[in-house]
Design an enzyme around this catalytic site. Structure first.
Site, PDB file in Angstrom:
ATOM      1  N   PRO A  19     -36.523  49.099  27.892  1.00 60.35           N
ATOM      2  CA  PRO A  19     -37.241  48.606  26.977  1.00 60.35           C
ATOM      3  C   PRO A  19     -36.696  47.873  25.750  1.00 60.35           C
ATOM      4  CG  PRO A  19     -37.112  50.876  26.449  1.00 60.35           C
ATOM      5  CD  PRO A  19     -36.552  50.467  28.136  1.00 60.35           C
ATOM      6  N   CYS A  20     -36.100  46.698  25.851  1.00 59.16           N
ATOM      7  CA  CYS A  20     -35.368  46.027  24.824  1.00 59.16           C
ATOM      8  C   CYS A  20     -36.264  45.343  23.866  1.00 59.16           C
ATOM      9  CB  CYS A  20     -34.541  44.873  25.540  1.00 59.16           C
ATOM     10  SG  CYS A  20     -35.432  43.774  26.640  1.00 59.16           S
ATOM     11  N   HIS A  21     -37.679  45.309  24.281  1.00 60.97           N
ATOM     12  CA  HIS A  21     -38.692  44.826  23.327  1.00 60.97           C
ATOM     13  C   HIS A  21     -38.772  45.785  22.147  1.00 60.97           C
ATOM     14  CE1 HIS A  21     -40.918  47.436  26.365  1.00 60.97           C
ATOM     15  NE2 HIS A  21     -41.718  47.689  25.447  1.00 60.97           N
TER      16      HIS A  21
END
Length: 167
Positions: free
Chosen positions: A122-124
């Site tokens: 989950p880089c977001h």
């Protein structure tokens, strides 16, 4: 290498599997809906995970992942997997967690930007100081959508800058 296209709320995603591991998940342009070169157990498992995620669930992270990158990038990506669903961390917080020293937030940002398995890793969930949205390979509108999607599911009442107001 095997792949499938997955139609998501954000557009077409390309899922890539190699040797029994998910190695890629990225945005695609116009492709046939859910077309596969060869559907494998890992790709089916990933599709099921994405179905649950986009329905508003927080599916357990049980996918076999093998992102290609440097040792530092893999450390950063591993740290992203510890960010709870519906929450965010700053680049600086991740750098501090990893103990990377000066210029570390920028180095973390570089690694986050090279994440080959978006959404699943989950880089977001990584934001700038004060919750400011910063670069996202799929566009800031999609990053904001993912963050709102998760925050709505956990019943968040906070109003970070990317929310554009409370629900």
């Amino acid at each position: 290498m095997n792949y499938c296209h997955y139609a998501s709320a954000l557009g077409q995603l390309l899922l890539t599997e190699e040797g029994g591991f998910l190695v890629g998940l990225r945005m695609e342009g116009a492709v046939p809906e859910n077309a596969c070169r060869r559907e494998t157990p890992v790709l089916v498992q990933t599709e099921n995970w994405l179905e649950r995620y986009f329905r508003g669930e927080n599916p357990p992270m049980n996918l076999p992942l093998a992102p290609e990158g440097t040792a530092f990038q893999r450390r950063v990506w591993d740290s992203l997997l510890t960010i709870p669903y519906g929450t965010t961390r700053t680049y600086g917080e991740i750098a501090k967690l990893l103990g990377t020293g000066k210029m570390s937030a920028q180095a973390v940002g570089g690694a986050v930007g090279r994440n080959p398995i978006g959404i699943v890793i989950p880089c977001h969930r990584v934001v700038g100081v004060g919750g400011r949205l910063t670069g996202y390979a799929w566009g800031l509108d999609r990053k904001a959508w993912l963050l709102r999607h998760e925050q709505q599911q956990v019943g968040g009442t906070a109003c970070p800058p990317y929310m554009g107001g409370c629900f």
